[in-house]
Scaffold this motif. Structure first.
Motif, PDB file in Angstrom:
ATOM      1  N   THR A 117       0.807  -1.369   0.186  1.00  0.00           N
ATOM      2  CA  THR A 117       0.029   0.023   0.004  1.00  0.00           C
ATOM      3  C   THR A 117       0.848   1.199  -0.056  1.00  0.00           C
ATOM      4  N   VAL A 118       0.625   2.203  -0.984  1.00  0.00           N
ATOM      5  CA  VAL A 118       1.429   3.193  -1.103  1.00  0.00           C
ATOM      6  C   VAL A 118       0.620   4.318  -1.308  1.00  0.00           C
ATOM      7  N   GLY A 119       0.758   5.435  -0.315  1.00  0.00           N
ATOM      8  CA  GLY A 119      -0.315   6.505  -0.479  1.00  0.00           C
ATOM      9  C   GLY A 119      -1.686   6.231  -0.329  1.00  0.00           C
ATOM     10  N   GLY A 120      -1.902   5.004   0.206  1.00  0.00           N
ATOM     11  CA  GLY A 120      -3.513   4.842   0.271  1.00  0.00           C
ATOM     12  C   GLY A 120      -3.754   4.160  -0.923  1.00  0.00           C
ATOM     13  N   GLN A 121      -3.007   3.688  -1.655  1.00  0.00           N
ATOM     14  CA  GLN A 121      -3.168   2.884  -2.903  1.00  0.00           C
ATOM     15  C   GLN A 121      -2.838   1.390  -2.738  1.00  0.00           C
ATOM     16  N   HIS A 122      -3.760   0.504  -2.910  1.00  0.00           N
ATOM     17  CA  HIS A 122      -3.582  -0.957  -2.854  1.00  0.00           C
ATOM     18  C   HIS A 122      -2.561  -1.367  -4.236  1.00  0.00           C
ATOM     19  N   ILE A 123      -1.424  -1.896  -4.119  1.00  0.00           N
ATOM     20  CA  ILE A 123      -0.820  -2.437  -5.337  1.00  0.00           C
ATOM     21  C   ILE A 123      -0.365  -3.894  -5.421  1.00  0.00           C
ATOM     22  N   ALA A 124      -1.004  -4.753  -6.236  1.00  0.00           N
ATOM     23  CA  ALA A 124      -0.584  -6.041  -6.451  1.00  0.00           C
ATOM     24  C   ALA A 124       0.435  -6.106  -7.262  1.00  0.00           C
ATOM     25  N   TYR A 125       1.426  -7.291  -6.867  1.00  0.00           N
ATOM     26  CA  TYR A 125       2.547  -7.333  -7.625  1.00  0.00           C
ATOM     27  C   TYR A 125       2.906  -8.682  -7.825  1.00  0.00           C
ATOM     28  N   HIS A 126       3.845  -9.070  -8.654  1.00  0.00           N
ATOM     29  CA  HIS A 126       4.558 -10.226  -9.025  1.00  0.00           C
ATOM     30  C   HIS A 126       5.958  -9.872  -8.828  1.00  0.00           C
ATOM     31  N   ALA A 127       6.449 -10.813  -7.840  1.00  0.00           N
ATOM     32  CA  ALA A 127       7.976 -10.857  -7.634  1.00  0.00           C
ATOM     33  C   ALA A 127       8.869 -11.765  -8.163  1.00  0.00           C
ATOM     34  N   TYR A 128       9.983 -11.445  -8.643  1.00  0.00           N
ATOM     35  CA  TYR A 128      10.809 -12.695  -9.170  1.00  0.00           C
ATOM     36  C   TYR A 128      12.369 -12.363  -8.746  1.00  0.00           C
ATOM     37  N   ALA A 129      12.742 -13.421  -8.130  1.00  0.00           N
ATOM     38  CA  ALA A 129      14.025 -13.352  -7.431  1.00  0.00           C
ATOM     39  C   ALA A 129      14.855 -14.364  -8.092  1.00  0.00           C
ATOM     40  N   GLY A 130      16.261 -14.119  -8.481  1.00  0.00           N
ATOM     41  CA  GLY A 130      16.778 -14.917  -9.295  1.00  0.00           C
ATOM     42  C   GLY A 130      18.201 -14.446  -9.587  1.00  0.00           C
ATOM     43  N   ARG A 131      18.832 -15.098 -10.670  1.00  0.00           N
ATOM     44  CA  ARG A 131      20.256 -14.965 -11.251  1.00  0.00           C
ATOM     45  C   ARG A 131      20.125 -14.872 -12.776  1.00  0.00           C
ATOM     46  N   LEU A 132      21.086 -13.939 -13.200  1.00  0.00           N
ATOM     47  CA  LEU A 132      21.364 -13.918 -14.672  1.00  0.00           C
ATOM     48  C   LEU A 132      22.974 -14.188 -14.571  1.00  0.00           C
ATOM     49  N   VAL A 133      23.559 -14.707 -15.928  1.00  0.00           N
ATOM     50  CA  VAL A 133      24.774 -14.855 -15.865  1.00  0.00           C
ATOM     51  C   VAL A 133      25.223 -13.827 -17.139  1.00  0.00           C
ATOM     52  N   VAL A 134      26.505 -13.376 -16.651  1.00  0.00           N
ATOM     53  CA  VAL A 134      26.944 -12.359 -17.667  1.00  0.00           C
ATOM     54  C   VAL A 134      28.621 -12.762 -17.774  1.00  0.00           C
ATOM     55  N   HIS A 135      29.094 -12.270 -18.934  1.00  0.00           N
ATOM     56  CA  HIS A 135      30.556 -12.422 -18.983  1.00  0.00           C
ATOM     57  C   HIS A 135      31.354 -11.358 -19.441  1.00  0.00           C
ATOM     58  N   PRO A 136      32.628 -11.170 -19.251  1.00  0.00           N
ATOM     59  CA  PRO A 136      33.422 -10.123 -19.266  1.00  0.00           C
ATOM     60  C   PRO A 136      33.422  -9.459 -20.797  1.00  0.00           C
ATOM     61  N   LYS A 137      33.898  -8.396 -21.073  1.00  0.00           N
ATOM     62  CA  LYS A 137      34.057  -7.697 -22.453  1.00  0.00           C
ATOM     63  C   LYS A 137      34.966  -8.680 -23.069  1.00  0.00           C
ATOM     64  N   GLY A 138      34.682  -8.933 -24.495  1.00  0.00           N
ATOM     65  CA  GLY A 138      35.788  -9.843 -25.040  1.00  0.00           C
ATOM     66  C   GLY A 138      35.363 -11.201 -24.990  1.00  0.00           C
ATOM     67  N   TRP A 139      34.397 -11.671 -24.184  1.00  0.00           N
ATOM     68  CA  TRP A 139      34.230 -13.173 -23.879  1.00  0.00           C
ATOM     69  C   TRP A 139      34.013 -14.050 -25.372  1.00  0.00           C
ATOM     70  N   ASP A 140      34.463 -15.225 -25.510  1.00  0.00           N
ATOM     71  CA  ASP A 140      34.552 -15.996 -26.619  1.00  0.00           C
ATOM     72  C   ASP A 140      33.852 -17.349 -26.366  1.00  0.00           C
ATOM     73  N   ASP A 141      32.567 -17.346 -26.360  1.00  0.00           N
ATOM     74  CA  ASP A 141      31.861 -18.770 -25.892  1.00  0.00           C
ATOM     75  C   ASP A 141      32.506 -19.890 -26.497  1.00  0.00           C
ATOM     76  N   THR A 142      33.173 -20.108 -27.710  1.00  0.00           N
ATOM     77  CA  THR A 142      33.523 -21.029 -28.360  1.00  0.00           C
ATOM     78  C   THR A 142      34.877 -21.663 -27.579  1.00  0.00           C
ATOM     79  N   GLU A 143      35.650 -20.605 -26.942  1.00  0.00           N
ATOM     80  CA  GLU A 143      36.842 -21.123 -26.319  1.00  0.00           C
ATOM     81  C   GLU A 143      36.269 -21.981 -25.035  1.00  0.00           C
ATOM     82  N   ASP A 144      35.217 -21.560 -24.202  1.00  0.00           N
ATOM     83  CA  ASP A 144      34.759 -22.529 -23.171  1.00  0.00           C
ATOM     84  C   ASP A 144      34.126 -23.759 -23.588  1.00  0.00           C
ATOM     85  N   LEU A 145      33.522 -23.867 -24.755  1.00  0.00           N
ATOM     86  CA  LEU A 145      32.976 -24.828 -25.211  1.00  0.00           C
ATOM     87  C   LEU A 145      34.129 -25.973 -25.617  1.00  0.00           C
ATOM     88  N   ALA A 146      35.097 -25.448 -26.075  1.00  0.00           N
ATOM     89  CA  ALA A 146      36.333 -26.279 -26.605  1.00  0.00           C
ATOM     90  C   ALA A 146      37.013 -26.782 -25.314  1.00  0.00           C
TER      91      ALA A 146
END
Length: 532
Positions: free
Chosen positions: A49-78
């Protein structure tokens, strides 16, 4: 500023009834490191409840995976298929997040704000549990919050009334981790960190179909340096922002008040910190003559700091003894420190020394993040403060509250360790390549060129600067000083607005001030979301 926000879990807390309700059965914790570096999410539902307004929501907790600049996925696969290869996979980071989406609103017509703290090396539980999440932890206004159980309440000032909100933990913090060859080198630095967040946000927009939503960044402390650089980095990924919101900003590291005595001839840190010293002396009744109007008083101090005081500092050793004494007497009027002490400091006041000296006759040390807080001086013979009373007063409450809320209410992270912060401040790679430079600069980082380039390329971008008068870790006048030097034409300077509060670094810890912050940020989003 040093990462003073890293604290351990203070204990198990008893929860007051929360607004959110968990969906489905809690998942099992990851069984292996491999699962940590696999994107995941847990969905739940709730309301606020914000300012008297009832707000229903969906929450998503999780993780995403990122790689550094210049990452080459073929190297990891090899490497993964060659069992005899003596090769470690390239660096990877799992970044944890919690997102809240208002129910019943088309995503394309709903603003989304990406929120993060700083450090560097801090998670984002502070803004989550103190500012804009659906719940917040209750702490004492200016003294130590008693130990657990802590109280968690509905957040009347959640940002969900105007925007969906995504709280992002930096690589290596929260439930995220880094791994692989040169992992720390790949993620723990100014430009590496900006790249990781740009990759995260790009993935998030695709995962949740938010590419056409009005988009905002909200960064606090070191997170403001990230936000300014990230604004340009996202543009290079064809993501134009509606607005960038800064809280307790530090965009030019040369202005930092940390150890300025080790950088002689660079006097700006003393100049931008002086108004905060004056505000602190005003609050603690240490001024020879206390004016009634704080804001009017600070306007005079700002003018003095950038004129007579700056001129005296620039003279260095050429300043005459008579002028030096006269300047010390004027500084006494603005700071409450003795003339004799100010002469000993050569008119240059380190913030840690100010914290310890101002109330030294009472054996009290003022806060760093909020100088209204005080605590017993740990070492009466030390030159500077040994700790931050405000951080000591509230950190355990924030960490304990979040650890319980994320597991018991959102049902994420069971059996895992949430890292509120990691110790990377001293090993952080502070080199930065500003736009127009062919190399990383051998200098302290400055992302004003990044923000200026972003504003020039997206002239509709609006910037909001916020700060607290009682913050000596990132003094409020530093934000004004930086923006006065932002290299953009007058028409774009009008795209920057300022809001300052009678608070400290974390302006949201006091509900009355949080209400003002929320009102200003909500108004900023409504004026800039392109939906009206």
């Amino acid at each position: 500023m040093k990462n003073v926000l890293t604290r351990t879990l203070a204990g198990i807390l008893a929860i007051a009834p929360l607004a959110a309700t968990a969906a489905a059965e809690a998942p099992s914790p990851p069984a292996s490191t491999q699962e940590i570096f696999t994107p995941d999410q847990v969905e739940s539902t709730g309301s606020v409840t914000v300012g008297g307004q009832h707000i229903a929501y969906h929450a998503y907790a999780g993780r995403l995976v990122v790689h550094p600049k210049g990452w080459d996925d073929t190297e990891d696969l090899a490497a993964s298929h060659d069992k005899d290869a003596d090769k470690q996979p390239s660096a990877v980071a799992a970044m944890s997040y919690t997102a809240y989406f208002k129910d019943g609103v088309p995503a394309a017509d709903r603003p989304i704000t990406f929120v993060f703290n700083g450090g560097p090396g801090s998670s984002t539980l502070w803004l989550h549990m103190g500012a804009f999440g659906p719940v917040r932890v209750v702490t004492s206004a200016s003294q130590h919050t008693p130990p657990a159980p802590y109280k968690i309440v509905n957040n009347d000032h959640s940002l969900l009334d105007v925007s969906d909100v995504v709280f992002i933990d930096a690589p290596g913090t929260g439930f995220g981790r880094v791994a692989g060859k040169d992992a720390a080198k790949s993620f723990y630095g100014v430009d590496q960190d900006i790249h990781a967040f740009a990759e995260f946000i790009s993935q998030f927009l695709s995962k949740y179909n938010r590419w056409n939503s009005p988009k905002y960044l909200f960064g606090e402390s070191y997170g403001t340096m990230r936000a300014a650089g990230l604004t340009l980095a996202l543009q290079r990924k064809d993501v134009d922002l509606n607005g960038t919101i800064l809280l307790s900003d530090i965009l030019n590291w040369d202005l930092m008040p940390d150890d300025p005595q080790l950088n002689p001839s660079i006097d700006e840190p003393y100049i931008v910190a002086l108004p905060t010293y004056a505000a602190t002396a005003w609050y603690h009744n240490r001024l020879p003559e206390k004016p009634a109007d704080l804001e009017a008083f600070l306007t005079r101090v700002e003018d003095f700091a950038t004129t007579d005081y700056a001129a005296a500092l620039l003279k260095g050793n050429a300043l005459s003894d008579a002028d030096r004494k006269a300047m010390a007497e004027r500084l006494h009027d603005y700071t409450g420190l003795s003339v004799a002490y100010l002469l000993k400091t050569n008119l240059r006041i380190e913030y840690g020394a100010f914290q310890k000296e101002l109330l030294g006759d009472a054996d009290l040390t003022t806060g760093t993040l909020d100088t209204r807080f005080t605590g017993p001086t740990l070492d009466p013979l030390s030159k500077v403060a040994s700790y931050d009373p405000q951080s000591a007063a509230i950190s355990s409450a924030y960490v304990a509250a979040f650890n319980t809320y994320i597991r018991q209410t959102l049902h994420y992270g069971l059996g895992q360790t949430y890292k509120a912060g990691i110790d990377v401040y001293s090993s952080w790679d502070y080199r930065h390549r500003p736009p127009g430079s062919g190399r990383e600069m051998i200098a302290l980082p400055n992302v004003l060129p990044d923000l200026a380039a972003a504003m020039k390329q997206n002239p509709t971008l609006k910037v909001m600067v916020n700060g607290g008068y009682f913050d000596v870790s990132t003094p409020y006048f530093e934000g004004k000083f930086e923006m006065r030097h932002l290299p953009v034409p007058p028409a774009l300077q009008a795209n920057v607005e300022y809001h300052y509060y009678r608070s400290g670094h974390m302006v949201y810890v006091i509900p009355e001030v949080l209400a003002k912050l929320h009102a200003n940020v909500a108004d900023f989003i409504r004026r800039t979301d392109g939906l009206n």
